[in-house]
Motif scaffolding. Sequence first.
Motif, PDB file in Angstrom:
ATOM      1  N   TRP A  78     -12.577   8.354   7.539  1.00 47.97           N
ATOM      2  CA  TRP A  78     -12.354   7.431   8.008  1.00 47.97           C
ATOM      3  C   TRP A  78     -11.041   7.452   8.605  1.00 47.97           C
ATOM      4  O   TRP A  78     -10.305   6.478   9.398  1.00 47.97           O
ATOM      5  CB  TRP A  78     -12.111   5.992   7.367  1.00 47.97           C
ATOM      6  CG  TRP A  78     -13.638   5.780   6.384  1.00 47.97           C
ATOM      7  CD1 TRP A  78     -13.861   5.681   5.433  1.00 47.97           C
ATOM      8  CD2 TRP A  78     -14.615   5.413   7.091  1.00 47.97           C
ATOM      9  NE1 TRP A  78     -15.050   5.375   4.975  1.00 47.97           N
ATOM     10  CE2 TRP A  78     -15.798   5.314   6.117  1.00 47.97           C
ATOM     11  CE3 TRP A  78     -15.261   5.579   8.471  1.00 47.97           C
ATOM     12  CZ2 TRP A  78     -17.295   4.895   6.666  1.00 47.97           C
ATOM     13  CZ3 TRP A  78     -16.556   4.946   8.863  1.00 47.97           C
ATOM     14  CH2 TRP A  78     -17.413   4.791   8.017  1.00 47.97           C
ATOM     15  N   ASP A  79     -10.427   8.581   8.579  1.00 49.96           N
ATOM     16  CA  ASP A  79      -9.049   8.983   9.245  1.00 49.96           C
ATOM     17  C   ASP A  79      -7.949   8.105   8.857  1.00 49.96           C
ATOM     18  O   ASP A  79      -7.225   7.281   9.826  1.00 49.96           O
ATOM     19  CB  ASP A  79      -9.308   9.187  10.759  1.00 49.96           C
ATOM     20  CG  ASP A  79      -8.160   9.796  11.531  1.00 49.96           C
ATOM     21  OD1 ASP A  79      -7.318  10.543  10.798  1.00 49.96           O
ATOM     22  OD2 ASP A  79      -7.757   9.629  12.732  1.00 49.96           O
ATOM     23  N   THR A  80      -7.780   8.001   7.664  1.00 49.81           N
ATOM     24  CA  THR A  80      -6.630   7.096   7.097  1.00 49.81           C
ATOM     25  C   THR A  80      -6.024   7.737   5.874  1.00 49.81           C
ATOM     26  O   THR A  80      -6.580   8.592   5.296  1.00 49.81           O
ATOM     27  CB  THR A  80      -7.216   5.749   6.676  1.00 49.81           C
ATOM     28  OG1 THR A  80      -6.175   4.710   6.374  1.00 49.81           O
ATOM     29  CG2 THR A  80      -8.199   5.770   5.728  1.00 49.81           C
ATOM     30  N   ARG A  81      -4.689   7.005   5.575  1.00 50.10           N
ATOM     31  CA  ARG A  81      -3.954   7.729   4.599  1.00 50.10           C
ATOM     32  C   ARG A  81      -3.876   6.573   3.468  1.00 50.10           C
ATOM     33  O   ARG A  81      -3.169   6.749   2.377  1.00 50.10           O
ATOM     34  CB  ARG A  81      -2.802   8.227   4.966  1.00 50.10           C
ATOM     35  CG  ARG A  81      -2.719   9.381   5.895  1.00 50.10           C
ATOM     36  CD  ARG A  81      -1.430   9.900   6.250  1.00 50.10           C
ATOM     37  NE  ARG A  81      -0.605  10.199   5.160  1.00 50.10           N
ATOM     38  CZ  ARG A  81       0.750   9.896   5.681  1.00 50.10           C
ATOM     39  NH1 ARG A  81       1.424   9.767   6.713  1.00 50.10           N
ATOM     40  NH2 ARG A  81       1.629  10.254   4.343  1.00 50.10           N
ATOM     41  N   ALA A  82      -4.256   5.340   3.711  1.00 53.54           N
ATOM     42  CA  ALA A  82      -3.783   4.288   2.686  1.00 53.54           C
ATOM     43  C   ALA A  82      -4.537   4.208   1.823  1.00 53.54           C
ATOM     44  O   ALA A  82      -5.733   4.400   1.512  1.00 53.54           O
ATOM     45  CB  ALA A  82      -4.017   3.029   3.741  1.00 53.54           C
TER      46      ALA A  82
ATOM     47  N   ASN B  49     -10.748   8.609   2.636  1.00 56.28           N
ATOM     48  CA  ASN B  49      -9.515   8.794   3.829  1.00 56.28           C
ATOM     49  C   ASN B  49      -9.704   9.506   4.859  1.00 56.28           C
ATOM     50  O   ASN B  49      -9.446   9.480   5.829  1.00 56.28           O
ATOM     51  CB  ASN B  49      -8.425   9.233   2.946  1.00 56.28           C
ATOM     52  CG  ASN B  49      -7.815   7.689   2.273  1.00 56.28           C
ATOM     53  OD1 ASN B  49      -8.338   6.804   2.270  1.00 56.28           O
ATOM     54  ND2 ASN B  49      -6.631   7.618   1.620  1.00 56.28           N
TER      55      ASN B  49
ATOM     56  N   GLN C 112       1.051  -1.286  -0.071  1.00 61.30           N
ATOM     57  CA  GLN C 112       0.105   0.110   0.126  1.00 61.30           C
ATOM     58  C   GLN C 112       0.811   1.383  -0.031  1.00 61.30           C
ATOM     59  O   GLN C 112       2.128   1.195   0.147  1.00 61.30           O
ATOM     60  CB  GLN C 112      -1.084  -0.084   1.336  1.00 61.30           C
ATOM     61  CG  GLN C 112      -0.128   0.045   2.593  1.00 61.30           C
ATOM     62  CD  GLN C 112      -1.191   0.377   3.784  1.00 61.30           C
ATOM     63  OE1 GLN C 112      -2.197  -0.041   3.613  1.00 61.30           O
ATOM     64  NE2 GLN C 112      -0.644   0.755   4.955  1.00 61.30           N
TER      65      GLN C 112
ATOM     66  N   LEU D 229       0.785   5.482   1.288  1.00 61.85           N
ATOM     67  CA  LEU D 229       0.091   6.544   2.198  1.00 61.85           C
ATOM     68  C   LEU D 229      -0.092   7.791   1.169  1.00 61.85           C
ATOM     69  O   LEU D 229       1.072   8.653   1.002  1.00 61.85           O
ATOM     70  CB  LEU D 229       1.090   6.474   3.299  1.00 61.85           C
ATOM     71  CG  LEU D 229       1.128   5.461   4.198  1.00 61.85           C
ATOM     72  CD1 LEU D 229       2.230   5.530   5.372  1.00 61.85           C
ATOM     73  CD2 LEU D 229      -0.048   4.616   4.483  1.00 61.85           C
TER      74      LEU D 229
END
Length: 310
Positions: free
Chosen positions: A85-89, A82, A9, A11
Amino acid sequence: MSNSSSITQFLLLAFADTWELQLLHFWLFLGIYLAALLGNGLIITAVACNHRLHTPMYFFLLNLSVLDLGSISTTLPKSMANSLWDTRAISYTGCAAQVFFLFFFVTAEYCLLTVMAYDHYVAICKPLHYGTLLGSRACVHMAAAAWCSGFLHALLQTVNTFSLPFCHGNAVDQFFCEVPQILKLSCSDAYLREVGLLVVSASLIFGCFVFIVVSYVEIFRAVLRIPSQQGWHKAFSTCLPHLAVVSLFVSTALFAYLKPPATSSPSLDLVVAVLYSVVPPAVNPLIYSLRNQDLKDAVWKLMTGLFSKA
């Protein structure tokens, strides 16, 4: 040393460090995305449903709206998800898909803008031959050529980019998978390959740009010979929106991919990426409809018809 096979993955760049600002980014991008969906969707539906708009100019405009929807749908939904859902992936496959589809839609759009310049040139400079040069079969062939050019260029860029090994981490300094940012992660000395691809891309961009410029030089020369002010107004109302879209699109995209590394900064890269990947699909419907009374009438008729049924 890791390479592309060990990276599962990437970021992406986060717009903010706090949850509140991430929500603000989500709502801002959601508003832009919905505006693009509404504007381009209305143009597609109006052109498809109104027989008066079944002409080459509106056929190409319909294709442009489809490409705009595709390009903005490639980048914004993932960025919004992202943030929410507080993600960077983003997965390796998802990143490759983003690169492919963004190049596909953006290249096809640029080629289509070139075709639209030819349409305007024939309409103004060779009006007696318009039906012959831009018949239905010719229009389909030119639109198909634009889409095929986008596909081939996207395939070339994607295969080249993701065949490289990556050993400088997996953090992409952009809110989507942008090739210049991904190449910064590569540990391979692929200078000749990158120069070769740059030559191919620059040749495509330069060729289309020269064709557009020559078309508009001929158009403006023809317009200056029109004696009536009404003729001037009609010619400029047809050409100026297209010229505005081409200028915004070309200037920002060229700056993003050809800027010197010394001038690069995360904030500048982010602004430029938004200008060429987000702004054009959102504002194109507004630009093309502001000075086009036939399109405004068709959209208004469509909307009033929908509300009357409701």
